[in-house]
Design a protein around this motif. Structure first.
Motif, PDB file in Angstrom:
ATOM      1  N   ALA A  80       1.028  -1.193  -0.041  1.00 21.52           N
ATOM      2  CA  ALA A  80      -0.105  -0.175   0.084  1.00 21.52           C
ATOM      3  C   ALA A  80       0.774   1.361   0.060  1.00 21.52           C
ATOM      4  O   ALA A  80       0.436   2.316  -0.539  1.00 21.52           O
ATOM      5  N   SER A  81       2.165   1.228   0.514  1.00 19.68           N
ATOM      6  CA  SER A  81       2.835   2.417   0.533  1.00 19.68           C
ATOM      7  C   SER A  81       4.270   1.859   0.008  1.00 19.68           C
ATOM      8  O   SER A  81       4.600   0.689  -0.044  1.00 19.68           O
ATOM      9  N   PRO A  82       5.382   2.966  -0.293  1.00 19.70           N
ATOM     10  CA  PRO A  82       6.355   2.635  -0.687  1.00 19.70           C
ATOM     11  C   PRO A  82       7.334   1.992   0.421  1.00 19.70           C
ATOM     12  O   PRO A  82       8.068   0.914   0.057  1.00 19.70           O
ATOM     13  N   PHE A  83       7.017   2.323   1.646  1.00 20.35           N
ATOM     14  CA  PHE A  83       7.510   1.408   2.876  1.00 20.35           C
ATOM     15  C   PHE A  83       7.265   0.085   2.731  1.00 20.35           C
ATOM     16  O   PHE A  83       8.402  -0.519   2.938  1.00 20.35           O
ATOM     17  N   ARG A  84       6.291  -0.230   2.668  1.00 24.41           N
ATOM     18  CA  ARG A  84       5.782  -1.609   2.617  1.00 24.41           C
ATOM     19  C   ARG A  84       6.281  -2.377   1.411  1.00 24.41           C
ATOM     20  O   ARG A  84       6.827  -3.552   1.459  1.00 24.41           O
ATOM     21  N   ARG A  85       6.338  -1.901   0.318  1.00 22.95           N
ATOM     22  CA  ARG A  85       6.967  -2.509  -0.966  1.00 22.95           C
ATOM     23  C   ARG A  85       8.501  -2.706  -0.804  1.00 22.95           C
ATOM     24  O   ARG A  85       9.086  -3.925  -0.864  1.00 22.95           O
TER      25      ARG A  85
END
Length: 102
Positions: A80-85
């Motif tokens: 859902a967010s760049p951090f999670r990717r």
């Protein structure tokens, strides 16, 4: 000499905490309830602490690695967010290295 506005916008976005932890619709997505793959992984972590036979230990370990690989791939593809990717990519790389070095 001035830099291009596009480059400045991209740099500001990459260093913004808000950009790293928010989804495209603006919701904070640092934490979410676990999905099925993480639930399977958590169960196998608990089972791995039990006194199991060698064959059961091998099976539980394989399922544990598989569940974490599935979760990591899902985060890389649909995070859902760049951090999670990025987190998914780091966990995926760590699992692959762990499996290769056995």
């Amino acid at each position: 000499m001035t830099s291009s506005p596009t480059l400045d916008t991209t740099s500001a976005r990459l260093t913004s905490g808000s950009w790293w932890f928010r989804s495209s619709d603006g919701r904070l997505t640092l934490w979410q309830p676990p999905n099925a793959a993480l639930c399977v992984w958590l169960v196998t972590v608990v089972l791995g602490r039990c006194d199991l036979s060698p064959s059961h230990t091998t099976a539980v370990t394989g399922i544990r690695h598989g569940a974490l690989l599935v979760w990591a791939l899902d985060e890389v593809v649909r995070g859902a967010s760049p951090f999670r990717r990025v987190l998914g990519a780091v966990v995926l790389a760590a699992q692959l290295v762990s499996l290769l070095h056995g």
